[in-house]
Design an enzyme around this catalytic site. Sequence first.
Site, PDB file in Angstrom:
ATOM      1  CG  HIS A 170      45.232  47.417  40.207  1.00  0.00           C
ATOM      2  ND1 HIS A 170      46.567  47.478  39.914  1.00  0.00           N
ATOM      3  CD2 HIS A 170      45.052  48.258  41.252  1.00  0.00           C
ATOM      4  CE1 HIS A 170      47.177  48.300  40.754  1.00  0.00           C
ATOM      5  NE2 HIS A 170      46.269  48.785  41.580  1.00  0.00           N
ATOM      6  CG  ASP A 207      44.363  40.778  32.285  1.00  0.00           C
ATOM      7  OD1 ASP A 207      44.140  41.261  33.404  1.00  0.00           O
ATOM      8  OD2 ASP A 207      45.196  39.871  32.090  1.00  0.00           O
TER       9      ASP A 207
HETATM   10  P1  ADP Z   1      46.699  39.430  37.338  1.00  0.00           P
HETATM   11  O1  ADP Z   1      46.972  40.658  38.093  1.00  0.00           O
HETATM   12  O2  ADP Z   1      45.292  39.304  36.892  1.00  0.00           O
HETATM   13  O3  ADP Z   1      47.155  38.210  38.000  1.00  0.00           O
HETATM   14  P2  ADP Z   1      48.893  40.307  35.599  1.00  0.00           P
HETATM   15  O4  ADP Z   1      49.404  39.699  34.347  1.00  0.00           O
HETATM   16  O5  ADP Z   1      48.694  41.767  35.546  1.00  0.00           O
HETATM   17  O6  ADP Z   1      47.556  39.523  35.980  1.00  0.00           O
HETATM   18  O7  ADP Z   1      49.921  40.032  36.760  1.00  0.00           O
HETATM   19  C1  ADP Z   1      50.314  38.749  37.122  1.00  0.00           C
HETATM   20  C2  ADP Z   1      51.619  38.841  37.898  1.00  0.00           C
HETATM   21  O8  ADP Z   1      51.775  37.641  38.599  1.00  0.00           O
HETATM   22  C3  ADP Z   1      52.809  39.008  36.990  1.00  0.00           C
HETATM   23  O9  ADP Z   1      53.770  39.775  37.635  1.00  0.00           O
HETATM   24  C4  ADP Z   1      53.286  37.570  36.818  1.00  0.00           C
HETATM   25  O10 ADP Z   1      54.648  37.458  36.589  1.00  0.00           O
HETATM   26  C5  ADP Z   1      52.937  36.960  38.142  1.00  0.00           C
HETATM   27  N1  ADP Z   1      52.627  35.540  37.983  1.00  0.00           N
HETATM   28  C6  ADP Z   1      51.585  34.999  37.367  1.00  0.00           C
HETATM   29  N2  ADP Z   1      51.654  33.650  37.394  1.00  0.00           N
HETATM   30  C7  ADP Z   1      52.776  33.363  38.055  1.00  0.00           C
HETATM   31  C8  ADP Z   1      53.412  32.148  38.420  1.00  0.00           C
HETATM   32  N3  ADP Z   1      52.893  30.974  38.127  1.00  0.00           N
HETATM   33  N4  ADP Z   1      54.554  32.238  39.097  1.00  0.00           N
HETATM   34  C9  ADP Z   1      55.073  33.425  39.397  1.00  0.00           C
HETATM   35  N5  ADP Z   1      54.547  34.585  39.081  1.00  0.00           N
HETATM   36  C10 ADP Z   1      53.400  34.564  38.419  1.00  0.00           C
HETATM   37  C1  G6P Z   2      44.330  40.801  40.283  1.00  0.00           C
HETATM   38  C2  G6P Z   2      43.597  41.800  41.119  1.00  0.00           C
HETATM   39  C3  G6P Z   2      44.293  42.032  42.449  1.00  0.00           C
HETATM   40  C4  G6P Z   2      44.491  40.697  43.147  1.00  0.00           C
HETATM   41  C5  G6P Z   2      45.244  39.733  42.216  1.00  0.00           C
HETATM   42  C6  G6P Z   2      45.442  38.375  42.826  1.00  0.00           C
HETATM   43  O1  G6P Z   2      45.559  41.319  39.969  1.00  0.00           O
HETATM   44  O2  G6P Z   2      43.498  43.012  40.403  1.00  0.00           O
HETATM   45  O3  G6P Z   2      43.531  42.870  43.278  1.00  0.00           O
HETATM   46  O4  G6P Z   2      45.195  40.859  44.332  1.00  0.00           O
HETATM   47  O5  G6P Z   2      44.510  39.598  41.017  1.00  0.00           O
HETATM   48  O6  G6P Z   2      44.228  37.856  43.259  1.00  0.00           O
HETATM   49  P1  G6P Z   2      43.951  37.458  44.767  1.00  0.00           P
HETATM   50  O7  G6P Z   2      42.535  37.072  44.780  1.00  0.00           O
HETATM   51  O8  G6P Z   2      44.904  36.363  45.080  1.00  0.00           O
HETATM   52  O9  G6P Z   2      44.249  38.659  45.612  1.00  0.00           O
END
Ligand code: ADP
Ligand code: G6P
Length: 730
Positions: free
Chosen positions: A169, A377
């Site tokens: 991912h 990302d």
């Molecule tokens: P990552 O996987 O690195 O966190 P992504 O953008 O792919 O980045 O996914 C983040 C997910 O987490 C999205 O579905 C987003 O809506 C959710 N998210 C991020 N920040 C918040 C927040 N403060 N409250 C609720 N959901 C959140």
């Molecule tokens: C990214 C990574 C996931 C991970 C998520 C949240 O989306 O690809 O593997 O689960 O971040 O991070 P955390 O450390 O809370 O699992």
Amino acid sequence: MSEAKRLLVVSNRLPVTLTPGDDGWHARASSGGLATAMEPILKERGGLWIGWAGDDGSLAAEERDRLLDSASQGFSFVAVDFPPGEGPAFYTGYSNRSVWPLFHVFPSRMDFEPGSWRDYVNGNRRFADRVAECKREGDLIWIHDYHLMLAPAMLRERDAGVRAGFFLHIPFPPSEVFSLLPHGDEVLEGLLGADLIGFHTHNHLQNFRTCLLRILGIESTLDRVEYRGHLTKLQALPIGIEPDGLTSLVESDETTAGIIRELHREYDGQRVLIAVDRLDYTKGIPERFRAWRAFLKARPELRQKAVLIQVAVPSREDIDEYQDLSSQINELAGEINGEFGTTGWHPIVYLRHSIDRPNLAALYAVSEVAWVTPLRDGMNLVAKEYCACKVDDDGVLVLSQFAGAAAEMGEALLVNPYDEEQVTGAIERALNMPPEERARRMSQLRERVARNHVFDWAERFIKALETVETAATRLPLDLDVPLLASAYRGAEKRLLIFDYDGTLVRIADDPAKAKAPGGLIDSLSRLSSDPRNVVAVISGRMSRDLTEWLGSTPGLLLAAEHGALIRRPGNSEWETLTTVPPPDWKTRIRSILQHYVDRAPGSFIEEKEYSVVWHYGRLDPEFGGWLASELTATLDGLLSDTDARPVRGKRIVEVRPVWANKGALTAQLLSENADARFRLAVGDDTTDEDMFAALDAESFTIRVGRGYSLARFRLADPAAVIRLIQTLGG
Ligand code: ADP
Ligand code: G6P
């Protein structure tokens, strides 16, 4: 969704995390893209999700499992057992201190301790053990993300027939960056235990292939790689979201409608920009705040008329880097609000917590601009979620070119998040964009987001995993010589094609010593003088060598340099099958090859008419293999604008034009001899696979030696091939 097979999803993080509170432990929703994307899939399809519950090991297993059971909906959670402290060590060590920063191309943030590697190995083993305990015959195993890169090979060690896929991912970095990772070679080997590896983008996949070549010295094709007899399929599969849930919140949910009304009241008369992230240094939050400060400085008339709402959910708080970042962001937000804010207006509204889906959907819906500028990302789902909520097509997405999403969201305003002027320029443009242009861009983005539904993404991955040919099914069977001999005798016309080195004669350190023994020539002559037979030797050798060794064998068709040159029976002249003149790239690479000969005395260059070969058979195999990987990678880049490619063979690196391949000549011989009911091709090398691919399933394709091959049958060595020729020649 495809029916039947039970799915076991394996990831470090379950979609719920157990956290201690004053009144005991609680389950709360996990943050991040992986959990957001995979949860609807398991809800829809059912199955098991195996992962770490987030506890430190002090919680009794029964209590842990009870909490998890009560939080699950439609599928089961299975927690991986860790002794006290080991779960957090696994999580905060190699995974998040070494791999995460490096894969996101922040080498200076990488922190490596030898002990963390041992925790990583042990952690992966615990996951593999848990999977092995839960697994039933026929299950599909889908392992996720960078925490578990050793698990595929560990599972395969236990059960060679396991069907296991892996999806990364996060980005896969360029090889120069990956090579900094301690134990990187073991990580690559761990991944190659999977039957299928999925990446978000082609670029990540190509980086992975380059690492295989440079670090393990393994050749791969665009979509597959074979390692130690196991075949791994490679695929770029950009993940999607489940847009319908968000869209229907905006269109028809009462709670969301109430929040939207509230937000309109609160920000009445203001232009609203939204940013939503996990609090991570890869997300570029300080850079965004600084750009917003610069923007407000340059556009004083927008003060009190625009607001940036930053929602950031704290993440990985036990790691120093994340604590420092959190303080830095707090300070910056305070500074900027202090500098420009007035009573009743703050340029940054900073919400440092997680928000639920109705609140998230409402915020996206009321925002004119989504400011999504991670420094790097894997994909970024926020960009897609914003589009799904813009049901009126009225909104602009400003997106980092370094997010995987940029590869498929070209209608966004793409920016380099490190270039502050460019970012503020894009914000300016977004705020001034005419309504028609906004609608045109957003409707295209929204359509694409709707089309690439996360269910389709999962379905594609699962289909690809189910249809991977396993190594077991692609290992050639021992040749049944009597069966072949009877098919040969029953045919009026026969086409027989042989490779030379490694097939008719043993591989020699010195290519000049691979002279055909007299016995071979006699046996071949008996075959080629039969008028029902067309017998060809297709070799990578130079025409001069083949003329010297096989030139006097009557009725034999000779092909040199992988088919670039041929000599037909009864004709002493060599002809070329192409009008392409001999290549000019040979001069370009001569000095590079010479440099390798200087570095590795004992290796040498062989120059042919259409190709050049670096032979390293006399070197220590490890050193030779290492140099060969480096040379192949260098030449691959250097020759990308030509028709030549470096190919690794047995103890050689050969550079030759792509059109000169044994498959093309085999196809030509087949069409010239369409009435040949008996068709045979024998070879030992990767270049011979092209020959096998050109023949149909009724043909006798034979691989000499062990290993995965497109050939149906195998023979042990050149001596067995000669015995076969003698049998046929009677
Ligand atoms: P990552 O996987 O690195 O966190 P992504 O953008 O792919 O980045 O996914 C983040 C997910 O987490 C999205 O579905 C987003 O809506 C959710 N998210 C991020 N920040 C918040 C927040 N403060 N409250 C609720 N959901 C959140
Ligand atoms: C990214 C990574 C996931 C991970 C998520 C949240 O989306 O690809 O593997 O689960 O971040 O991070 P955390 O450390 O809370 O699992």
